[in-house]
Design a protein around this motif. Sequence first.
Motif, mmCIF file in Angstrom:
data_model
loop_
_atom_site.group_PDB
_atom_site.id
_atom_site.type_symbol
_atom_site.label_atom_id
_atom_site.label_comp_id
_atom_site.label_asym_id
_atom_site.label_seq_id
_atom_site.Cartn_x
_atom_site.Cartn_y
_atom_site.Cartn_z
ATOM 1 N N SER A 39 -6.926 3.975 5.437
ATOM 2 C CA SER A 39 -6.214 4.147 4.167
ATOM 3 C C SER A 39 -6.677 3.142 3.123
ATOM 4 O O SER A 39 -6.589 3.396 1.921
ATOM 5 N N PHE A 47 -6.597 2.816 -1.837
ATOM 6 C CA PHE A 47 -6.899 1.585 -2.565
ATOM 7 C C PHE A 47 -8.291 1.576 -3.185
ATOM 8 O O PHE A 47 -8.460 1.264 -4.369
ATOM 9 N N LEU A 74 -3.563 5.916 -4.932
ATOM 10 C CA LEU A 74 -2.546 4.996 -4.431
ATOM 11 C C LEU A 74 -1.537 4.711 -5.536
ATOM 12 O O LEU A 74 -1.910 4.454 -6.680
ATOM 13 N N ASN A 75 -0.266 4.775 -5.180
ATOM 14 C CA ASN A 75 0.810 4.482 -6.124
ATOM 15 C C ASN A 75 0.513 3.186 -6.885
ATOM 16 O O ASN A 75 0.122 2.189 -6.283
ATOM 17 N N SER A 78 2.156 0.026 -5.562
ATOM 18 C CA SER A 78 1.551 -0.373 -4.284
ATOM 19 C C SER A 78 0.187 -1.008 -4.514
ATOM 20 O O SER A 78 -0.168 -2.003 -3.869
ATOM 21 N N PHE A 79 -0.574 -0.427 -5.433
ATOM 22 C CA PHE A 79 -1.892 -0.969 -5.769
ATOM 23 C C PHE A 79 -1.763 -2.383 -6.330
ATOM 24 O O PHE A 79 -2.516 -3.292 -5.955
ATOM 25 N N ILE A 81 0.799 -4.542 -5.901
ATOM 26 C CA ILE A 81 1.283 -5.464 -4.870
ATOM 27 C C ILE A 81 0.154 -5.844 -3.919
ATOM 28 O O ILE A 81 -0.006 -7.018 -3.553
ATOM 29 N N LEU A 82 -0.647 -4.863 -3.530
ATOM 30 C CA LEU A 82 -1.768 -5.138 -2.631
ATOM 31 C C LEU A 82 -2.797 -6.040 -3.306
ATOM 32 O O LEU A 82 -3.328 -6.970 -2.684
ATOM 33 N N THR A 85 -1.388 -9.540 -3.483
ATOM 34 C CA THR A 85 -1.381 -10.108 -2.131
ATOM 35 C C THR A 85 -2.774 -10.578 -1.731
ATOM 36 O O THR A 85 -2.938 -11.675 -1.173
ATOM 37 N N SER A 161 0.695 -1.372 -14.236
ATOM 38 C CA SER A 161 0.475 -1.718 -12.825
ATOM 39 C C SER A 161 -0.982 -1.512 -12.442
ATOM 40 O O SER A 161 -1.578 -2.344 -11.745
#
Length: 235
Positions: A39, A47, A74-75, A78-79, A81-82, A85, A161
């Motif tokens: 994924s 991603f 990818l949302n 979520s993109f 946040i990843l 991170t 985002s």
Amino acid sequence: MICRSCNQEHNNNFCPNCGEKRDVEKITLTSMMSYAFASVTNMDKGFLLNLKMLLLKPQRITSEYLNGKRKGILNPISFLILSVTLYLVVLELFKIPKKPSDISKLPSGTLETLGNMSYKAGQFIRTYLKFFWILAIIPLGLAQKLIFRKYNFTEHLAISSFIIGQATLVGIISYLILRWPLIFDPVIYIMITWMVYRVFRTNNKLDSLLLAFVVLFLFILQLILITFLIGLSQV
């Protein structure tokens, strides 16, 4: 057979009612790790698709996502946040030793108060950097909404985002070379400006570029105000 999800009886490989796969493998550690790796590394979805499309065709991927063509994308949250991170992981691995700050050396009076506020705000932001930078989509979305009225505010948050997520990934490379902190890295703000320009570009490229700089100015102005309010609340 009976579908596990909706109890529809069928003999197809996929349920005609809900689309659930007929033969579902048991979950194992290997299958979970394989799915997670696929994924993230699949260039056709997830991603890396976001990364590729935001680099090459940012206007297209944002437009498709907002218009409901979201398969493989990818949302944006979520993109983001990843991306943040990953940045923090790199930051931890290549951490720069902190120099002790002595706020007692600040001049007295108003400058002392401002210096103390700045110090406290900096401490707060460093502690909650991930959340601060993720929530930065709000001031960026607001700046975009004020200048580009094509979308509603929630849609601008989605665009923000994508933009901040992509800029943060570029910031990883910048950090490894320049070692600038995230919110002070000029490369990130240049990337944000460039992304805003690419996403909202019209036939009049000069006007689009100028408006992108206006968005950046409003964005930074809001970040300064937020930092000031944080410092004020910490004193």
